[in-house]
Design an enzyme around this catalytic site. Structure first.
Site, PDB file in Angstrom:
ATOM      1  CG  ASP A 268      -2.409   0.622   0.861  1.00 32.83           C
ATOM      2  OD1 ASP A 268      -2.365   1.905   0.507  1.00 32.83           O
ATOM      3  OD2 ASP A 268      -3.311  -0.147   0.927  1.00 32.83           O
TER       4      ASP A 268
ATOM      5  CG  HIS B 146      -0.680   0.917  -3.552  1.00 31.93           C
ATOM      6  ND1 HIS B 146      -2.044   0.565  -3.039  1.00 31.93           N
ATOM      7  CD2 HIS B 146      -0.363  -0.079  -4.265  1.00 31.93           C
ATOM      8  CE1 HIS B 146      -2.350  -0.475  -3.402  1.00 31.93           C
ATOM      9  NE2 HIS B 146      -1.152  -0.984  -4.261  1.00 31.93           N
TER      10      HIS B 146
END
Length: 432
Positions: A220, A244
């Protein structure tokens, strides 16, 4: 020689500050050497040494932390994390603890709470054993229920050095406060099986927070900057795996919550095998202003979306109902400069896809995965003073780089650096 009255009074006035910084108590945390749960002993030390203390987890010693630790009244404390911590590996037992209201396994709160890990790479680790949790995720799931986040850290005037986290189950660190410096941290959420959903590195909110010289491999955001953040620096870091990236947001999910972020700098960062590198995400219908943001000197290797802005963020697990489609979190004075490296053409995306289309492809039906830049401004007035400079990104296929651009008008963005359209990317400076 006698000192003057003025000098004496000046020295006297600094005495409370000097005393405030002195940590007069040294408290060593006892360990059972793996024979039982050490949580009660740890909690006792935090309670007894909550002020003006140095709390020592001894080097070469293992500690079983089988219950959440809450230390919410700390003041002027240094945590010397030289031992290794171990969270419980019984998933169902931990889920029951989380269901009872314990979202974070560690909660640290108070002014001047420092964290000093060991300089020896073999010590100072928090072992969360997240692999079993990730492997238990069912097909098309986005993570099993009642996963604990690791650490909620709320402080001010603090330094965090050599914090090391191995396989955090979900979020690694929620870092809120002012005047905080983080250096030489490691977040290792590399998975050998199931995707490590929601393993954010640092979720940040506050003023004057700096994270540098750290490594984050996760599934993430490496850093997610939330509303109420000002003067944030993220520099000289390496991030990757299925990261991410360096993210702002998401913002505006609650239309009544006005987002407010200023002065962010992401610089000298290497991004490897990630889904995103530089990323902004806000929800349609949101309100607020994000101003003065720079990503500079960013090196990307095998990254699907190197530069990505969306003001119509979509969550595959959320249903918001009706929203005002014309309302946006406004973006102003954004700069992306000196980006180099490769775009993931052959195996784009990551393991977080649990919908059709994949959440990261939603709203982008003509993706070629040669896109160096994607700018999705919600309206013709929601993006202002965007600047791109020296963007040297190439698809692995060696096709020409492309872009997707919506509503970043030339009138409001005279230094955008390219024509806002969908198609081949050509910097205006390269045209003759």
């Amino acid at each position: 020689m006698p000192i003057s009255k003025g000098i004496f009074l000046s020295l006297l006035s600094t005495l409370p500050l000097a005393l405030a910084g002195h940590r007069s108590h040294r408290c060593v945390v006892p360990s059972s050497n793996g024979t039982r749960d050490d949580s009660p002993a740890i909690a006792k030390v935090f309670a007894q040494c909550a002020t003006d203390s140095i709390i020592v987890f001894q080097e070469g010693v293992d500690y079983n932390v089988f219950q959440p630790i809450k230390a919410e009244n700390l003041s002027n404390v240094e945590i010397r994390m030289h031992g290794n911590l171990h969270l419980p590996q019984n998933i169902s037992a931990v889920q029951e603890i989380v269901k009872a209201g314990n979202s974070y396994w560690f909660t640290l709160e108070g002014p001047r709470v420092d964290w000093t890990g060991s300089e020896d790479i073999n010590h100072g680790w928090i072992n969360s054993y997240g692999q079993a949790w990730w492997d238990a995720n069912p097909p098309n799931g986005t993570g099993i229920e009642n996963r604990p986040h690791l650490l909620s850290y709320t402080t001010s005037d603090a330094t965090i050095k050599y914090m090391r986290s191995r396989k955090p189950i979900a979020h690694n660190c929620r870092l809120h406060g002012d005047d905080i410096t983080v250096t030489h941290a490691i977040v290792d959420a590399y998975s050998t099986g199931g995707f490590p959903f929601n393993t954010d590195g640092f979720d940040v909110a506050g003023t004057n927070i700096r994270i540098s010289d750290s490594v984050m491999y996760n599934g993430d955001d490496a850093i997610a900057v939330g509303s109420g953040s000002h003067d944030i620096v993220f520099e000289r870091n390496t991030i990757g795996y299925q990261s991410h990236g360096m993210s702002i947001g998401s913002l505006g999910k609650d239309p009544t919550d006005f987002a407010n972020i200023t002065n962010l700098r992401f610089e000298d960062v290497t991004v490897i095998d990630a889904l995103y590198a530089a990323r902004f995400k806000s929800w349609t219908g949101g309100q607020g202003l994000v101003k003065n943001v720079t990503w500079k000197n960013i090196r990307v290797f095998n990254v699907t979306f190197p530069i990505f802005v969306t003001q119509s963020y979509w969550d595959q697990g959320a249903n918001r109902g009706d929203v005002d489609e014309s309302s946006s979190v406004m973006m102003e004075d954004f700069t992306w400069s000196d980006f180099t490296g490769s775009i993931n053409t052959y195996q784009p995306g990551d393991g977080s896809c649990a919908s059709d289309p994949c959440w990261y492809n939603a709203g982008l039906p003509n993706l070629q995965h040669t896109e160096a830049i994607i700018l999705e401004c919600n309206t013709a007035t929601s993006c202002k003073n965007f600047v791109t400079e020296n963007i040297q990104l190439y698809p692995q296929s060696m096709d020409a780089p492309h872009l997707i651009c919506m509503n970043a008008t030339a009138e409001l963005n005279p230094r955008l650096g390219f024509d806002c359209r969908n198609g081949m990317y050509t910097a205006l400076s390269e045209r003759h």
